[in-house]
Design a protein around this motif. Structure first.
Motif: not given
Lengths: 394, 78
Positions: A99-116
Motif C-alpha cells: 500500500x506504500x509503494x510508489x505505484x500504489x500511491x501514484x494511483x491513489x493520488x491520481x484517483x484522489x487529488x488531495x494534499x495528503x
C-alpha cells in the motif's frame, strides 16, 4: 548509553533495539553508527514523517506494539523486560508495504487529488525511489500538494519536505543551480510557521551562521574516521562533503577576521569570465530580521573550463563598506596539487545585517582565478563578479 | 407535502451529505494521514511505520517486530 545497557538483553533475544534518525544524509548516520559500534537496525526519516519535533526520544513498546513508557530511563529497562503484558483488544493496524509503494500511491493520488495523497506519494519517492530522478518526482508531487493551498502544520510540513527534496536533488547528479537556495527558502518558511519544531530548526542551523549554532554539528566526523581506521576498518564514505558551517562551533559574539589580503583588481581591469566557472550563492536563513546574522555559501563550479593551479591562488574579494560587519571579506584558496583540476570550490562568510537595514540588501563581490578553457587549451586570469540579494524582515 | 415531511427530507439529505463527505474524507486521507506531531501515549498502540534501513535500504516496519519487546530510539548524529 542505551546501546550499552541493552546489549545483554538483545543478545539474549529479550529485546529489539530499533533506531530512527532524523538526518538529511543517511551515510552520516551510518558513519556515526559504525564509529559507535551500533549493530541494531537504524531507519531514516529525513522528512520528519512521523511528526517528530525533538530528539533524542526513547520509547518502550511491548510485544503487542503497545507503548509502555514514553520517556524511559536506562535504569527502568530491567523492570520493562520482566513485566508480563496482556494482549490488548485493540492493536495498531500493521502497514502493508504494497500500500506504500510508489505505484500504489501514484494511483491513489491520481484517483484522489488531495494534499495528503500528494504528500504520501512525494514521501514514497524520497523513501523508496531507486535513483536521483526520485528527487525531481518528489518535488513535482509536493508542488502539486502546495498548489492546493494547505494551511497550518500541513503547509509548514510540506515546506520542510520540499526543502528535503531540493537539498537531496542538490546533492545528486541532477543538481540544478538554485536547488540549495530553494531548500533553504522552504526550510526557512517551515520554521517561521512552526518555530517550536526543533528538528527543522537544526536543519537550518546546520548550514547557518555561528550565532545560531548550539554546537558544532558534525565536528565528530574527523575523530570518528581516525578511530575507525585505527581499528583496522574502512570508514563509511561521506558522499556529501561537510561544509564549513556544519563543523563550525557556535559563537555568541559576532567577530570579524582581519585580513592582510588586498583587493586583487581595484580598478576592475580584468576580463570577465563568460561562465567558464559557474557561481552559486546560498543565503542561510533565506530571510533574517534586521540586526541578525546570516551565512552565505559561495560555490564555484567549473563548467567549460578547469582550474589552473600553477600560478596565483584563487582569491575572493567582497565589496563591502563596513568590513566589521563581515566575518571575513577576503579569501585566498589553496591551489590543488595537480596542474589542472575541476573540483568545486567554495567559501563561506557571515554578515551582520544593520538594525536599520532596508527590506532588501545586495551583497556583491568577485573572484579572480586562472582557468584553462577546454576548447582552445589556453589559460586565462579572469574575474568573476557575483551578487546575492538578502531579504530582511522588520 | 406537509412541513413535517419537508423537514424530515431536509434532515435526511443533510445526514446523507455529511455521511458521503465523511466517507470521501476517509478515502482522501488514503493510506495514511499526515502526522502533525509525534503523539504516543503509554497504554496505546504505537502507530506502525515503514522506513528504509540506512545500511541495506530495505523497508523496515515496527509491526515486523511483533512478539518482541522493542526499545525505539529517535535520535540524530548531530
Amino acid at each position: 548509553m542505551w546501546h550499552e545497557v541493552t546489549k545483554k538483553a538483545v543478545a539474549a533475544d529479550e529485546l529489539v533495539v530499533l533506531g530512527i534518525v532524523q538526518e538529511q544524509h543517511a551515510e552520516r548516520a551510518r558513519l556515526y553508527a559504525q564509529w559507535k559500534g551500533f549493530d541494531f537496525p537504524i531507519l531514516q526519516d529525513a522528512m520528519t514523517c512521523n511528526g517528530m519535533a525533538v530528539v533524542p526520544v526513547p520509547v518502550f513498546i511491548d510485544e503487542f506494539g503497545i507503548v509502555r513508557n514514553t520517556r524511559p530511563r536506562p535504569n527502568e529497562l530491567q523492570e520493562f523486560l520482566s513485566m508480563k503484558f496482556e494482549k490488548p483488544t485493540t492493536l495498531a493496524e500493521p502497514i502493508d508495504p504494497k500500500d506504500h509503494s510508489i505505484a500504489s500511491l501514484a494511483k491513489s493520488a491520481a484517483d484522489n487529488t488531495t494534499v495528503a495523497s500528494y504528500i504520501n506519494l512525494g514521501d514514497a519517492h524520497l523513501l523508496w525511489g531507486s535513483d536521483s530522478r526520485a528527487t525531481t518526482a518528489a518535488i513535482s508531487v509536493y508542488e502539486k500538494a502546495a498548489s492546493l493551498k494547505p494551511s497550518g502544520y500541513i503547509a509548514a510540513s510540506l515546506n520542510f519536505r520540499l526543502g528535503v527534496a531540493y537539498r537531496a536533488r542538490y546533492d545528486s547528479d541532477l543538481q540544478q543551480s538554485d536547488d540549495f537556495s530553494k531548500a533553504v527558502a522552504h526550510w526557512t518558511a517551515a520554521l517561521e510557521a512552526n518555530p517550536n519544531q526543533y528538528i527543522w530548526r537544526r536543519r537550518i542551523q546546520q548550514y547557518g551562521p555561528r550565532q545560531t549554532k548550539p554546537y558544532p554539528f558534525y565536528d565528530w566526523v574527523q575523530q570518528a574516521i581516525a578511530e575507525i581506521k585505527k581499528r583496522g576498518e574502512t570508514p563509511i564514505e561521506l558522499k556529501v562533503p561537510l561544509s564549513g558551517s556544519e563543523v563550525a562551533s557556535g559563537q555568541r559574539r559576532f567577530e570579524s577576521l582581519p585580513s592582510q589580503l588586498k583587493n586583487p583588481d581595484p580598478e576592475n581591469k580584468l576580463f570577465l569570465d563568460p561562465e567558464f566557472i559557474k557561481t552559486r550563492l546560498i543565503v542561510v536563513p533565506s530571510r533574517v530580521k534586521a540586526g541578525d546574522v546570516l551565512r552565505v555559501h559561495v560555490e564555484f563550479e567549473p563548467a567549460a573550463g578547469k582550474w589552473n593551479n600553477e600560478g596565483q591562488p584563487m582569491q575572493v574579494w567582497l565589496n563591502v563598506k563596513d568590513r566589521d560587519a563581515f566575518s571575513q571579506s577576503a579569501f585566498e584558496l589553496n591551489n590543488a596539487p595537480t596542474a589542472n583540476s575541476t573540483e568545486p570550490r567554495h567559501i563561506e562568510f557571515e554578515y551582520k545585517t544593520p538594525r536599520d537595514a532596508k527590506e532588501t540588501i545586495e551583497l556583491t563581490g568577485f573572484a579572480v582565478y586562472t582557468v584553462c578553457v577546454d576548447e582552445d587549451g589556453t589559460c586565462r586570469f579572469l574575474r568573476n563578479n557575483f551578487a546575492v540579494k538578502v531579504e530582511v524582515k522588520h | 407535502m406537509s412541513n413535517q415531511r419537508k423537514l424530515f427530507i431536509h434532515a435526511l439529505l443533510i445526514a446523507v451529505f455529511y455521511l458521503v463527505n465523511s466517507a470521501t474524507d476517509l478515502i482522501a486521507e488514503n493510506v495514511s494521514p499526515i502526522a502533525t506531531s509525534y503523539r504516543v501515549q503509554a497504554g496505546q498502540p504505537h502507530p506502525d511505520f515503514l522506513f528504509p534501513d540506512i545500511r541495506s535500504g530495505e523497508a523496515v516496519s515496527l509491526s515486523q517486530f511483533r512478539g518482541k519487546k522493542v526499545l525505539l530510539v529517535h535520535f540524530a548524529s548531530w
